[in-house]
Design an enzyme around this catalytic site. Structure first.
Site: not given
Ligand code: GNR
Ligand code: NI
Length: 186
Positions: A138, A51, A46, A93, A135
């Site tokens: 965020h 971000q 996601g 991320l 998300e």
């Molecule tokens: O890639 C991602 N893996 C994830 C794993 C567990 C819970 C949430 C996520 S989202 C993350 C990508 C990300 O930072 N999205 O904001």
């Molecule tokens: Ni995230």
């Protein structure tokens, strides 16, 4: 298409609250295309526009094995959260190398628009419920580490600051090296 730079915690820009999208135009479509390329390049499931330092309410998700099931959520909002909660391991991320358990509502309903402005509603559970809540947080300027204990938050900041200074030193030695990236699972 372009791969965008992902902001990393601690960075104040991750705490900005994103504005609603009002124009479903080429600029939005380019943002979604660039976010998609960025998410796949980083092996994420996601990505929220916040971000990549764009403070507009745009989220993408792809929870499939094959990375061929992209979902776009513009102006997403939770319309229902279940009273029961579930604990899941989260990563981000924007917080590379940190994984921890977070408790959230187990099921949610989300209302959103697609990239053309068409409204839809989606019932989410399991990983989809975790990811969409992560998300939307965020977009509201929240990072999952803020749900951890203050001790764990301090440790995460220290670990990432150390990592950032190490990366800066490596860049001075070799300005062309690419940043290390690990998959974040889910
Ligand atoms: O890639 C991602 N893996 C994830 C794993 C567990 C819970 C949430 C996520 S989202 C993350 C990508 C990300 O930072 N999205 O904001
Ligand atoms: Ni995230």
């Amino acid at each position: 298409m372009a791969i965008l730079t992902i902001l990393e915690y601690p960075d104040r820009r991750l705490h900005k609250v994103a504005r609603p999208v009002t124009a479903f135009d080429d600029r939005l479509h380019k943002l979604v295309a660039d976010m998609t390329e960025t998410m796949y390049a980083a092996n994420g499931v996601g990505l929220a526009a916040t971000q990549v330092d764009v403070h507009e309410r745009v989220v993408i998700l792809d929870l499939s094995e094959t990375r061929g099931d992209l979902r776009v959520f513009v102006n997403p909002a939770l319309t229902w959260i279940s009273p029961e909660t579930a604990e899941g391991e989260e990563g981000c991320l924007s917080v590379p190398g940190i994984f921890d358990k977070v408790t959230r509502p187990a099921k949610v309903r989300v209302h959103a628009q697609d990239a053309h402005g068409n409204a839809f509603e989606l019932a989410c559970e399991d990983r989809l419920a975790v990811a969409i809540q992560h998300e939307i947080d965020h977009l509201d300027g929240k990072v999952f580490v803020e749900k951890l204990s203050l001790l764990k938050q301090a440790r995460a900041r220290a670990k990432l600051r150390k990592r950032h200074t190490e990366e800066q030193r490596e860049r001075q030695r070799d300005p062309h090296r690419v940043a290390r990236r690990e998959p974040t699972g889910l």
